[in-house]
Design a protein around this motif. Structure first.
Motif, PDB file in Angstrom:
ATOM      1  N   ASN A 102       0.870  -1.164   0.000  1.00  0.00           N
ATOM      2  CA  ASN A 102       0.000   0.000   0.000  1.00  0.00           C
ATOM      3  C   ASN A 102       0.915   1.223   0.000  1.00  0.00           C
ATOM      4  O   ASN A 102       1.462   1.597   1.037  1.00  0.00           O
ATOM      5  CB  ASN A 102      -0.902  -0.006   1.234  1.00  0.00           C
ATOM      6  N   SER A 105       1.866   5.029   2.427  1.00  0.00           N
ATOM      7  CA  SER A 105       2.599   5.403   3.631  1.00  0.00           C
ATOM      8  C   SER A 105       3.997   4.802   3.633  1.00  0.00           C
ATOM      9  O   SER A 105       4.213   3.698   3.143  1.00  0.00           O
ATOM     10  CB  SER A 105       1.815   4.898   4.848  1.00  0.00           C
ATOM     11  N   GLN A 107       5.576   4.318   6.526  1.00  0.00           N
ATOM     12  CA  GLN A 107       5.831   3.887   7.907  1.00  0.00           C
ATOM     13  C   GLN A 107       6.420   2.485   7.980  1.00  0.00           C
ATOM     14  O   GLN A 107       7.048   2.115   8.972  1.00  0.00           O
ATOM     15  CB  GLN A 107       4.532   3.901   8.724  1.00  0.00           C
ATOM     16  N   ASN A 319      -4.207  14.296   4.517  1.00  0.00           N
ATOM     17  CA  ASN A 319      -5.152  13.370   5.166  1.00  0.00           C
ATOM     18  C   ASN A 319      -4.573  12.946   6.508  1.00  0.00           C
ATOM     19  O   ASN A 319      -4.166  11.800   6.690  1.00  0.00           O
ATOM     20  CB  ASN A 319      -5.406  12.168   4.259  1.00  0.00           C
ATOM     21  N   SER A 320      -4.523  13.887   7.427  1.00  0.00           N
ATOM     22  CA  SER A 320      -3.898  13.626   8.721  1.00  0.00           C
ATOM     23  C   SER A 320      -4.858  12.872   9.634  1.00  0.00           C
ATOM     24  O   SER A 320      -6.030  13.211   9.729  1.00  0.00           O
ATOM     25  CB  SER A 320      -3.516  14.941   9.399  1.00  0.00           C
ATOM     26  N   TYR A 323      -3.401   7.730  13.251  1.00  0.00           N
ATOM     27  CA  TYR A 323      -2.796   6.468  12.805  1.00  0.00           C
ATOM     28  C   TYR A 323      -2.059   6.605  11.476  1.00  0.00           C
ATOM     29  O   TYR A 323      -1.287   5.723  11.096  1.00  0.00           O
ATOM     30  CB  TYR A 323      -3.860   5.362  12.751  1.00  0.00           C
ATOM     31  N   LEU A 324      -2.283   7.699  10.747  1.00  0.00           N
ATOM     32  CA  LEU A 324      -1.611   7.885   9.450  1.00  0.00           C
ATOM     33  C   LEU A 324      -0.407   8.816   9.556  1.00  0.00           C
ATOM     34  O   LEU A 324       0.488   8.782   8.724  1.00  0.00           O
ATOM     35  CB  LEU A 324      -2.591   8.471   8.421  1.00  0.00           C
ATOM     36  N   ASP A 332       4.114  11.567   3.020  1.00  0.00           N
ATOM     37  CA  ASP A 332       3.667  10.324   2.391  1.00  0.00           C
ATOM     38  C   ASP A 332       2.664  10.644   1.288  1.00  0.00           C
ATOM     39  O   ASP A 332       2.016  11.696   1.296  1.00  0.00           O
ATOM     40  CB  ASP A 332       2.991   9.428   3.446  1.00  0.00           C
ATOM     41  N   VAL A 334      -0.150   9.547   0.889  1.00  0.00           N
ATOM     42  CA  VAL A 334      -1.528   9.687   1.384  1.00  0.00           C
ATOM     43  C   VAL A 334      -1.916  11.159   1.496  1.00  0.00           C
ATOM     44  O   VAL A 334      -3.092  11.513   1.446  1.00  0.00           O
ATOM     45  CB  VAL A 334      -1.691   8.953   2.742  1.00  0.00           C
ATOM     46  N   HIS A 335      -0.903  12.023   1.627  1.00  0.00           N
ATOM     47  CA  HIS A 335      -1.161  13.463   1.762  1.00  0.00           C
ATOM     48  C   HIS A 335      -1.061  14.208   0.434  1.00  0.00           C
ATOM     49  O   HIS A 335      -1.105  15.440   0.401  1.00  0.00           O
ATOM     50  CB  HIS A 335      -0.156  14.089   2.745  1.00  0.00           C
ATOM     51  N   ASN A 340      -6.366   7.383  -0.733  1.00  0.00           N
ATOM     52  CA  ASN A 340      -5.564   7.025   0.433  1.00  0.00           C
ATOM     53  C   ASN A 340      -4.787   5.767   0.071  1.00  0.00           C
ATOM     54  O   ASN A 340      -3.672   5.831  -0.400  1.00  0.00           O
ATOM     55  CB  ASN A 340      -6.450   6.741   1.642  1.00  0.00           C
ATOM     56  N   SER A 341      -5.437   4.623   0.285  1.00  0.00           N
ATOM     57  CA  SER A 341      -4.793   3.371  -0.098  1.00  0.00           C
ATOM     58  C   SER A 341      -4.624   3.341  -1.606  1.00  0.00           C
ATOM     59  O   SER A 341      -5.515   3.754  -2.350  1.00  0.00           O
ATOM     60  CB  SER A 341      -5.647   2.190   0.347  1.00  0.00           C
TER      61      SER A 341
END
Ligand SMILES: Cc1ncc(COP(=O)(O)O)c(C=O)c1O
Length: 468
Positions: A102, A105, A107, A319-320, A323-324, A332, A334-335, A340-341
């Protein structure tokens, strides 16, 4: 787990081997199977309560659907602007699913670094400077959407507000000026709450799809300092015409506008020494749209968007969540993107660039242009067909000589396109160019060879004079 899941897990090798065999059979049949097929009525089947495993599902797919699919991966599918998939890109696409990262992110994985590296390579390929950053999205439509979203945020900045916070209603009227925008620009305007009617068509040069610079300048001057968005077109879908990007960018010295360049497939002119001048100035745009699933020949779906205003991009797409994480120095994805995914859709492009390099991309572009020129020359010399526009790069836009201008041309052109499709040797699509119904043959597939152009030409001639 159900027994079918257990079975397929225990026989994973067999599942993938069957898939490989099916893929090889398809690729091996591209020369023989119909290039396109008329859609047949298909009675839908409902949900299965218990599954029968992959092998049975494959049989069912083959029995019910496979014959009705087009050979769009093949060398004579000239509809829309359709790329195929080079071996490295295709294999990498399988690996995308096997890894199933995915890529939103960083992380847990360095997958986002691979995406960043791929974007940097593309930047170099297209002559964009390091001020441009971006992300992979699903296609040029989403890339145009992101570019216009950034333009909308920039307009807000000019007017002292953040559209990403206040909403578009607070922004007031938005104007988007463009000569010959792709339909996806209208769609993006609709999705963004700007509205389709915000797009103002600026006259194009006589007999061209490239914007008339004097007309654009006059339109900008009439706005009396009001900021707007200009969509410059680098490779129009009908005639692959190019706006003068450098000249448009220079207008920003006198008029405030966000410059978005739709270079969905025209950006590839940059890799061809004969055509590179057509995209001179692409780097100057505030946002740039480029497709990968067209001329780069990676599988659907993949495109990139670039912008010089990464800060605006984060404002719009941030997209804070606890958990993200929040966007930091290196946010990332996602932002940065509408999703998102998201799958690691950069991987096929990374493999294609590593496997074939700039030279490989240049080879594909050159060959497609050579094939388009070859078909164009035959059409120009034909008594039944005629070119509607010069062949600038990879699209041949032509008409039937005995077809009247205006709406009356629709029925005979559509009938011609259907005859071509039903004969199965080539697929082309219809269009309207300067009020005239016509046909587009777009060369974007890396597999096309001279023999395919011969076959396409024979098919077009046969469709002009159908057997009685
Ligand atoms: C110039 C241009 N822009 C945008 C698009 C939309 O591309 P996609 O179908 O990848 O969203 C196309 C598709 O042909 C195009 O030619």
């Amino acid at each position: 787990m159900t027994s079918a899941l257990d079975h397929d897990l225990a026989h994973q090798d067999e599942v993938l081997t069957r898939a490989l065999a099916a893929a090889l059979a398809l690729l091996g049949s591209l020369d023989r199977r119909p290039v396109a097929v008329a859609p047949r009525p298909c009675a839908g089947e409902g949900l299965d309560e218990t599954g029968a495993g992959f092998a049975a599902a494959l049989e069912r797919f083959n029995a019910r659907f496979a014959a009705g699919f087009s050979a769009s991966a093949g060398p004579r599918y000239l509809g829309f602007v359709t790329g195929g998939a080079t071996p490295a890109a295709l294999a990498a696409d399988w690996l995308v699913s096997a890894w199933d990262q995915n890529a939103m992110s960083g992380q847990d994985s360095s997958a986002p670094d691979l995406e960043r590296e791929t974007l940097a390579c593309l930047r170099t390929l297209f002559g964009l400077c390091a001020d441009h950053s971006g992300a992979f999205v699903t296609g040029a439509t989403m890339s145009n959407f992101v570019g216009l979203a950034l333009g909308r945020e920039w307009l807000g900045e000019r007017r002292g507000l953040r559209v990403s916070e206040t909403g578009v209603a607070a922004l007031g009227p938005v104007r988007v000026l463009s000569g010959a925008p792709h339909s996806s620009v209208h769609k993006a305007a609709s999705m963004l709450g700007i509205g389709r009617s915000a797009i103002e068509a600026v006259p194009t040069q006589a007999g061209r799809e490239a914007v008339d610079l004097a007309a654009l300048e006059a339109r900008l001057a009439a706005l009396s300092g009001d900021a707007c968005i200009v969509v410059a077109n680098a490779g129009t879908v009908n005639t692959v015409d190019f706006d003068d990007l450098r000249a448009i960018a220079a207008l920003r010295e006198r008029f405030p506008f966000w410059l978005h360049a739709d270079a969905a497939f025209g950006a590839f002119a940059a890799v061809s020494p004969e055509h590179a001048h057509l995209v001179a100035g692409l780097d100057l745009a505030d946002s740039v749209c480029i497709d990968a699933h067209k001329w780069l020949n990676v599988p659907y779906d993949a495109a990139v968007q670039f912008t010089r205003r990464a800060d605006l991009q984060q404002r719009v797409f941030r997209n804070s969540a606890a958990y993200l994480g929040a966007p930091g120095e290196r946010p990332d994805f996602v932002h940065l993107t509408p999703e998102n995914s998201r799958r690691l859709r950069a991987l096929p492009t990374w493999f294609a660039l590593r496997a074939y390099g700039r030279q490989g991309v240049r080879e594909i572009v050159r060959e497609c242009c050579r094939h388009a020129a070859g078909l164009g020359a035959r059409i120009a010399a034909s008594t039944a067909l005629r070119l509607l526009a010069p062949v600038r790069m990879n699209v041949v836009c032509f008409g039937l000589r005995d077809v009247p201008a205006g709406p009356a041309g629709e029925a005979p052109v559509q009938a011609f396109v259907r005859r071509v499709r039903d004969a199965g040797d080539v697929f082309v699509t219809s269009t309207v160019y300067q009020g005239q119904w016509g046909v587009r043959a777009a060369f974007s597939n890396w597999r096309t060879r001279d023999a395919d152009v011969d076959r396409a030409w024979s098919a077009l001639q046969a469709a002009v004079a159908p057997a009685a």
